[in-house]
Design a protein around this motif. Structure first.
Motif, PDB file in Angstrom:
ATOM      1  N   THR A  67      33.553  34.740  44.402  1.00  0.00           N
ATOM      2  CA  THR A  67      32.478  35.835  43.887  1.00  0.00           C
ATOM      3  C   THR A  67      33.174  37.652  43.948  1.00  0.00           C
ATOM      4  O   THR A  67      32.701  38.098  43.029  1.00  0.00           O
ATOM      5  CB  THR A  67      31.561  36.114  44.280  1.00  0.00           C
ATOM      6  N   PHE A  68      34.232  37.421  44.990  1.00  0.00           N
ATOM      7  CA  PHE A  68      35.103  39.134  45.117  1.00  0.00           C
ATOM      8  C   PHE A  68      35.744  39.189  43.980  1.00  0.00           C
ATOM      9  O   PHE A  68      36.086  37.943  43.071  1.00  0.00           O
ATOM     10  CB  PHE A  68      35.711  39.329  46.146  1.00  0.00           C
ATOM     11  N   PRO A  69      36.109  40.375  43.396  1.00  0.00           N
ATOM     12  CA  PRO A  69      36.895  40.413  42.374  1.00  0.00           C
ATOM     13  C   PRO A  69      38.118  40.118  42.662  1.00  0.00           C
ATOM     14  O   PRO A  69      38.964  40.443  43.488  1.00  0.00           O
ATOM     15  CB  PRO A  69      36.871  42.857  41.944  1.00  0.00           C
ATOM     16  N   GLY A  70      38.518  39.279  40.732  1.00  0.00           N
ATOM     17  CA  GLY A  70      39.769  39.100  41.130  1.00  0.00           C
ATOM     18  C   GLY A  70      40.340  37.484  41.312  1.00  0.00           C
ATOM     19  O   GLY A  70      41.569  37.190  41.421  1.00  0.00           O
ATOM     20  N   MET A  71      38.936  37.362  42.516  1.00  0.00           N
ATOM     21  CA  MET A  71      39.501  35.972  43.006  1.00  0.00           C
ATOM     22  C   MET A  71      38.872  35.009  42.529  1.00  0.00           C
ATOM     23  O   MET A  71      39.475  33.353  42.824  1.00  0.00           O
ATOM     24  CB  MET A  71      38.441  36.373  44.329  1.00  0.00           C
ATOM     25  N   GLN A  72      37.810  34.762  41.615  1.00  0.00           N
ATOM     26  CA  GLN A  72      37.662  33.167  41.089  1.00  0.00           C
ATOM     27  C   GLN A  72      38.844  33.271  40.644  1.00  0.00           C
ATOM     28  O   GLN A  72      39.135  31.068  40.685  1.00  0.00           O
ATOM     29  CB  GLN A  72      36.616  33.467  39.577  1.00  0.00           C
ATOM     30  N   LYS A  73      40.155  33.389  40.068  1.00  0.00           N
ATOM     31  CA  LYS A  73      40.835  32.592  39.225  1.00  0.00           C
ATOM     32  C   LYS A  73      41.854  31.877  40.309  1.00  0.00           C
ATOM     33  O   LYS A  73      43.102  31.433  40.012  1.00  0.00           O
ATOM     34  CB  LYS A  73      41.567  33.614  38.353  1.00  0.00           C
ATOM     35  N   ARG A  74      41.732  32.787  41.399  1.00  0.00           N
ATOM     36  CA  ARG A  74      42.969  32.277  42.425  1.00  0.00           C
ATOM     37  C   ARG A  74      42.225  30.933  43.799  1.00  0.00           C
ATOM     38  O   ARG A  74      42.484  31.219  44.603  1.00  0.00           O
ATOM     39  CB  ARG A  74      44.091  33.083  43.095  1.00  0.00           C
ATOM     40  N   THR A  75      40.940  31.308  43.427  1.00  0.00           N
ATOM     41  CA  THR A  75      39.746  29.902  44.418  1.00  0.00           C
ATOM     42  C   THR A  75      40.290  28.549  43.900  1.00  0.00           C
ATOM     43  O   THR A  75      39.617  28.296  42.599  1.00  0.00           O
ATOM     44  CB  THR A  75      38.941  31.184  44.620  1.00  0.00           C
TER      45      THR A  75
END
Length: 404
Positions: free
Chosen positions: A214-222
């Motif tokens: 949920t943190f900025p920029g993290m969905q694409k790398r989680t």
């Protein structure tokens, strides 16, 4: 012919937790070691599984509706939008989802950061994929994350971080500040996070699970991994999943299909019933486990164990041996089985060292690896009461365990 084994296979041994459980069975000991419930799964789930079997959902099968419900839940819980057709893979439990994720992203020699203490399966999957585990010690007694330790762990070979929150074995729920530190490091170093969120619904004292995705920029790398096992007391059903961007999900799906083809078909059908459970079910789950946590913590502190902070999630108590106890964690557990008829897990099972950086470990750091015991409270009231009675019978005149 033993020399024909692979180099990785030669390093693998049976789980110490399973070995202790076998010893407990031989001695008819109360088992507070293994992290699975000894009470019945919800009746409505068992009925759904039986109905699925009788309806002949017994062949290879992918139940797309599971993905649809997971996408809906992710939006409701975390505000994340995922495509259920491309971004979710149903696997044989969280364990397979995690292993497939490692096989999907790790090249030979890639480094993967783990927070120590750590569940033992993670390292095995990383090594099987050709990766190198790198441990960052959480600081006892609150198991807090030191940003400087994390920063020093990155190299040009770092590929990913493994994040388990709520945490096994400590019961820690990573704070939002700690999650932001992890997210910031991932953005800076352009690396991935693979999460284990199986205890997402088991939190206490007002805590609620927050996914690092949920943190900025993290969905694409989680890559999120989780399962039905802990929340619905069905660890043997082996229904889990990975949720991640489509390019990772596609690779994980291909690996899953090549290895196991599909998760158990009737239990996939029953999973739909579980995922439709009301909010009241999860409220009751948390309250029930909180009661069990408080009961066992009171029993253990009364006989001399030390608890600096109560677990905020999962269903484990990670208790410190009192300073008066001269036994190591392993020796203590063995004596606990023999003298009290209660089995737990020595903390050293979860602690690790980076062999190339042993100079970074102080004597204090090494010593506490042998000072903790994990107790599982995901047990019936009868089991917990039996453990309490056996422990009480082993106390001395002052009320402390004779082993101390």
């Amino acid at each position: 012919m033993e020399q024909k084994l692979s180099s990785v296979a030669k390093t693998l041994t049976s789980s110490p937790i399973q070995q202790l459980s076998y010893l407990a069975e031989r001695r008819n000991a109360v088992n507070l070691a293994e992290g699975f419930p000894d009470f019945p799964a919800p009746s409505y789930l068992k009925d759904a599984a039986i109905s699925a079997i009788r309806s002949d959902f017994n062949q290879y099968r992918h139940v797309q509706a599971i993905c649809d419900y997971l996408a809906y839940q992710l939006k409701q819980m975390h505000g994340l939008d995922v495509d259920p057709l491309t971004d979710i893979v149903v696997c044989c439990g969280q364990s397979e989802a995690f292993a497939a994720a490692m096989f999907a992203i790790i090249n030979q020699g890639d480094e993967v950061i783990l927070f120590d203490p750590s569940y033992e399966t993670y390292e095995t999957c990383i090594r099987l994929a050709g990766g190198v585990p790198v441990y960052v010690a959480l600081d006892p007694p609150y198991w807090s994350l030191d940003p400087n330790k994390l920063a020093k762990s990155f190299t040009a070979r770092t590929k990913a971080i493994v994040l388990n929150s709520p945490h096994n074995p400590t019961g820690k729920v990573f704070t939002k500040d700690e999650l932001e530190i992890i997210a910031g490091a991932c953005r800076t170093w352009d690396i991935l996070v693979v999460t284990d969120e199986v205890y997402e619904h088991i939190t206490f004292d007002g805590e609620r699970h927050t996914s690092v995705a949920t943190f900025p920029g993290m969905q694409k790398r989680t890559i999120i991994t989780s399962s039905l096992s802990k929340s619905f007391s069905v660890t043997g059903w082996r229904i889990g999943w990975a949720i991640c961007p489509a390019y990772f999900a596609s690779a994980i799906r291909n690996i899953h299909v090549k290895i196991t083809d599909s998760a158990p078909a009737p239990f996939q059908e029953a999973a739909l019933t579980a995922l439709r459970s009301s909010p009241e079910y999860f409220d009751a789950l948390r309250q029930d486990y909180k009661s069990k946590r408080d009961y066992l913590a009171q029993v253990l502190t009364k006989v001399g164990f030390q608890v600096s902070v109560m677990p905020k999630g999962s269903f484990f108590l990670f208790m410190e041996l009192p300073r008066t106890c001269t036994l190591s964690d392993v020796d203590f557990v063995e004596e606990l089985i023999k003298q009290a008829g209660v089995v737990a897990v020595p903390g050293c099972v979860f602690f690790h060292t980076n062999s190339s950086k042993l100079e970074d470990l102080s004597l204090t750091a090494i010593s506490y690896h042998r000072r903790y015991i994990r107790f599982a409270f995901c047990k019936s009231e009868e089991t917990l009461a039996a453990a309490s009675q056996k422990l009480t019978e082993l106390t001395d005149g002052s009320g402390g365990l004779k082993l101390f």
